[in-house]
Design an enzyme around this catalytic site. Structure first.
Site, short mmCIF file in Angstrom:
data_model
loop_
_atom_site.label_atom_id
_atom_site.label_comp_id
_atom_site.label_asym_id
_atom_site.label_seq_id
_atom_site.Cartn_x
_atom_site.Cartn_y
_atom_site.Cartn_z
N SER A 1 -0.07 2.37 0.80
CA SER A 1 -0.45 1.04 1.29
C SER A 1 -1.54 1.13 2.35
O SER A 1 -2.15 0.12 2.69
CB SER A 1 0.76 0.30 1.83
OG SER A 1 1.59 1.14 2.55
N HIS B 1 -1.42 -0.27 -6.08
CA HIS B 1 -0.68 -0.76 -4.91
C HIS B 1 0.19 -1.95 -5.27
O HIS B 1 -0.31 -3.06 -5.46
CB HIS B 1 -1.67 -1.12 -3.78
CG HIS B 1 -0.99 -1.50 -2.50
ND1 HIS B 1 -1.50 -2.42 -1.62
CD2 HIS B 1 0.19 -1.09 -1.96
CE1 HIS B 1 -0.68 -2.54 -0.59
NE2 HIS B 1 0.35 -1.74 -0.78
N GLU C 1 -2.83 -4.21 -6.58
CA GLU C 1 -4.21 -3.89 -6.21
C GLU C 1 -4.56 -2.57 -6.89
O GLU C 1 -3.90 -1.55 -6.66
CB GLU C 1 -4.34 -3.75 -4.68
CG GLU C 1 -4.17 -5.07 -3.94
CD GLU C 1 -4.26 -4.93 -2.42
OE1 GLU C 1 -4.50 -5.94 -1.76
OE2 GLU C 1 -4.05 -3.81 -1.89
P1 NAD Z 1 11.04 5.09 0.89
O1 NAD Z 1 11.25 5.84 2.14
O2 NAD Z 1 12.00 4.02 0.51
O3 NAD Z 1 11.00 6.13 -0.33
C1 NAD Z 1 10.25 7.32 -0.34
C2 NAD Z 1 10.97 8.32 -1.24
O4 NAD Z 1 10.12 9.42 -1.45
C3 NAD Z 1 12.25 8.87 -0.61
O5 NAD Z 1 13.32 8.72 -1.54
C4 NAD Z 1 11.94 10.34 -0.34
O6 NAD Z 1 13.05 11.19 -0.51
C5 NAD Z 1 10.88 10.63 -1.37
N1 NAD Z 1 9.96 11.70 -1.02
C6 NAD Z 1 9.38 11.95 0.18
N2 NAD Z 1 8.54 13.00 0.08
C7 NAD Z 1 8.57 13.39 -1.22
C8 NAD Z 1 7.89 14.39 -1.95
N3 NAD Z 1 7.00 15.20 -1.37
N4 NAD Z 1 8.14 14.51 -3.27
C9 NAD Z 1 9.03 13.69 -3.88
N5 NAD Z 1 9.72 12.73 -3.23
C10 NAD Z 1 9.47 12.57 -1.91
O7 NAD Z 1 9.56 4.54 0.94
P2 NAD Z 1 8.92 3.29 0.19
O8 NAD Z 1 9.06 2.10 1.06
O9 NAD Z 1 9.42 3.23 -1.21
O10 NAD Z 1 7.37 3.69 0.21
C11 NAD Z 1 6.83 4.64 -0.66
C12 NAD Z 1 5.33 4.51 -0.71
O11 NAD Z 1 4.98 3.18 -1.11
C13 NAD Z 1 4.61 4.75 0.62
O12 NAD Z 1 3.38 5.35 0.37
C14 NAD Z 1 4.43 3.34 1.15
O13 NAD Z 1 3.36 3.23 2.06
C15 NAD Z 1 4.14 2.58 -0.12
N6 NAD Z 1 4.41 1.13 -0.08
C16 NAD Z 1 5.53 0.66 0.53
C17 NAD Z 1 5.77 -0.72 0.54
C18 NAD Z 1 7.01 -1.29 1.17
O14 NAD Z 1 7.05 -2.51 1.42
N7 NAD Z 1 8.04 -0.50 1.42
C19 NAD Z 1 4.84 -1.59 -0.08
C20 NAD Z 1 3.73 -1.06 -0.72
C21 NAD Z 1 3.52 0.30 -0.71
#
Ligand code: NAD
Length: 517
Positions: A121, A142, A154
């Site tokens: 993001s 995204h 996106e």
């Molecule tokens: P989250 O913490 O809920 O999940 C991340 C997962 O990735 C965890 O289960 C973790 O164990 C796993 N992980 C971490 N490092 C890893 C690796 N090297 N290999 C494999 N698995 C790994 O996070 P999220 O909120 O789902 O966010 C994930 C991504 O999406 C981030 O880049 C975040 O910026 C992006 N994002 C989040 C949102 C939101 O609202 N939460 C919105 C858009 C984008």
């Protein structure tokens, strides 16, 4: 790409990864789900099973469709099990080094034609691709949270992303029931960049004690937003919102336009993080306090006292005001006069003025016109009038202070008095959203339709910035921004060259020699 020929891999089974796996499986793809934490992928599938059962129970999904979706998702324990996937969507921790290292491993595993997509993001897609053997196949995809419900994707191209890869992911997103929008990899992409002023203008008003959070929220809800900026910041969490603001600010080389606010920094320092800490702008669970209801007697008194009313200005808003004023005055047995060529829009009541904000404050209008009884009101943008901010010149008579509020009520609004600041609440916020969107278009981050779709679908705005602009005028938006810039100085209110060009084009088209006969 047919779903059955396009196995998808999702890496990271957290909030976003689980949602992405769900939408891909619902669209008919075989999905392999991997997470570095043992058991996380299987847990995500179990949670999804519960969610799908809930949808079946509510009659929103057939049991067969739920079973088929679940059967398509395979939690895997090794990254190597992802070999053979056509597209990998990464949703791991938001960390550049972790993402780069993951994609290097994936690149070695996957066929050359496979697409590598990141759900980052805030990190530059160009930076994530740096160091890959084939950086052209890496792209941002995204999604917004919650993924199954939010329509926007996106599709973010980095400096080296191949156009064919962007086109494939754009089409793939559509088959997943999403609305894709092309974006260039720049800080905040489209939504997180254009949305900054929605928070920043509220914080700027609070910093100078122009009004209360509940008034700002009510005014923007009155303009059609589902949530006001203060209640929204309380929901997002001030720590998260401040972190995003700081990241966009830093990524723009500390351009003051994106600067964070002392108001928010102080709240974060004090642990007032919003709903999650029980207190932010409001105390929870109570939330925003109710505003005092308008007093109908004031409207009645203002209309009864009027002897001569003129509606100034032309255009849709002036027409609408004229209709409202006509209805309000009907019991008095007379209607408003019109002055279509006036330099301002609003009501003149027995020689005093109730003026639509142009960016000038009521005090500045007093200085220009020599009339002391001046009030300015905010820009009504919604078909259903609601709360509307207004300000009265400091030296206005007590009678006009009451009558200005009464007239706004008679026109159908719930008026809320705020300090005499340029652009009041809604007009300055919308002008800044338009300005930011204009710069995004100028810089090729997205096109106008993309910006509108992104803001409506990514953050539920009631209209897109260019839709607001179409109902306003570039010259008026520029004038409002210039008034803000004149008052505050600094970089925040500098006018986008794209908007200046539009304003020039408007003036040229309006010049007598260029008008259609
Ligand atoms: P989250 O913490 O809920 O999940 C991340 C997962 O990735 C965890 O289960 C973790 O164990 C796993 N992980 C971490 N490092 C890893 C690796 N090297 N290999 C494999 N698995 C790994 O996070 P999220 O909120 O789902 O966010 C994930 C991504 O999406 C981030 O880049 C975040 O910026 C992006 N994002 C989040 C949102 C939101 O609202 N939460 C919105 C858009 C984008």
């Amino acid at each position: 790409m047919k779903p059955q020929d396009t196995p998808i891999a999702v890496v990271g089974a957290g909030i976003m990864g689980a949602g992405i796996a769900q939408v891909a499986a619902q669209a008919g793809h075989a999905v392999r789900l991997f997470d570095a934490r043992d058991g996380a992928a299987a847990d995500a599938k179990a949670r999804l099973a519960t969610t799908l059962q809930g949808l079946v129970a509510k009659g929103r999904l057939t049991a067969d469709a739920a079973d088929a979706t679940l059967a398509r998702i395979e939690p895997v324990g090794q990254l190597s099990a992802l070999a053979g996937s056509a597209v990998v969507v990464e949703a791991i921790v938001e960390d550049l080094a972790a993402k780069r290292s993951l994609f290097r491993e994936l690149e070695a595993l996957l066929p050359e034609g496979a697409i590598l997509a990141t759900n980052t993001s805030s990190i530059s897609v160009t930076a994530i691709a740096n160091g890959l053997q084939h950086p052209g196949r890496l792209i941002g995809m995204h999604f917004f949270n919650p993924v199954p419900l939010m329509k926007l994707v996106e599709v973010v191209s980095g400096l080296q992303t191949e156009p064919a890869v962007a086109a494939s992911i754009f089409e793939l997103s559509k088959t997943w029931g999403k609305v894709p929008v092309h974006a260039k990899s720049t800080p905040g992409f489209i939504v997180n960049r254009i949305a900054r002023p929605y928070y920043a203008e509220a914080l700027a008003l609070l910093l100078e004690q122009a009004t209360e959070p509940a008034v700002i929220d009510a005014c923007l809800r009155g303009a059609g937003f589902r949530m006001g900026p203060c209640e929204l910041m309380d929901l997002i969490g001030h720590d998260t919102n401040l972190a995003v603001t700081k990241s966009v600010y830093e990524a723009n080389f500390f351009d003051k336009r994106f600067g964070p606010s002392l108001v928010q920094a102080e709240m974060v320092a004090g642990g007032l993080l919003g709903r999650k800490s029980g207190r932010g702008f409001y105390a929870y669970p109570a939330g925003a306090p109710a505003l005092p209801a308008p007093d109908p007697a004031m409207a009645h008194a203002a209309v009864q006292a009027a002897r001569e009313v003129t509606v100034h200005g032309s255009g849709a808003l002036a027409e609408w005001l004229a209709e409202r004023a006509t209805a309000a005055l009907a019991p008095q047995g007379f209607g408003p006069a019109r002055l279509l060529t006036s330099a301002w829009t609003g009501l003149e009541v027995d020689g005093v003025r109730l003026m639509l904000t142009s960016g000038l404050t009521a005090a500045e209008w007093v200085a220009q016109s020599g009339i002391t009884d001046v009030a300015v009101f905010d820009r009504p943008v919604h078909t259903e009038p609601g709360t509307l901010a207004y300000a009265v010149a400091p030296a206005a008579s007590a009678a006009w202070q009451a009558q200005a509020a009464g007239w706004l009520q008679a026109l159908g609004f719930a008026p809320q008095r705020v300090a005499d600041t340029p652009g009041l609440v809604v007009a300055r916020t919308l002008a800044m959203l338009v300005n930011e969107a204009a710069d995004a278009v100028l810089q090729g981050v997205c096109d106008e339709a993309g910006a509108d779709a992104a803001m409506k679908l990514g953050v539920n705005y009631p209209a897109g910035p260019f839709e607001w602009l179409a109902r306003w005028s570039a010259s008026e938006v520029v004038a409002l921004l210039q008034a803000l810039d004149g008052c505050y100085r600094g970089e925040r209110y500098r006018v986008s060259p794209w908007l200046q060009r539009c304003a020039r084009a408007e003036r040229t088209a309006a010049a007598p020699q260029n008008r259609a006969p």
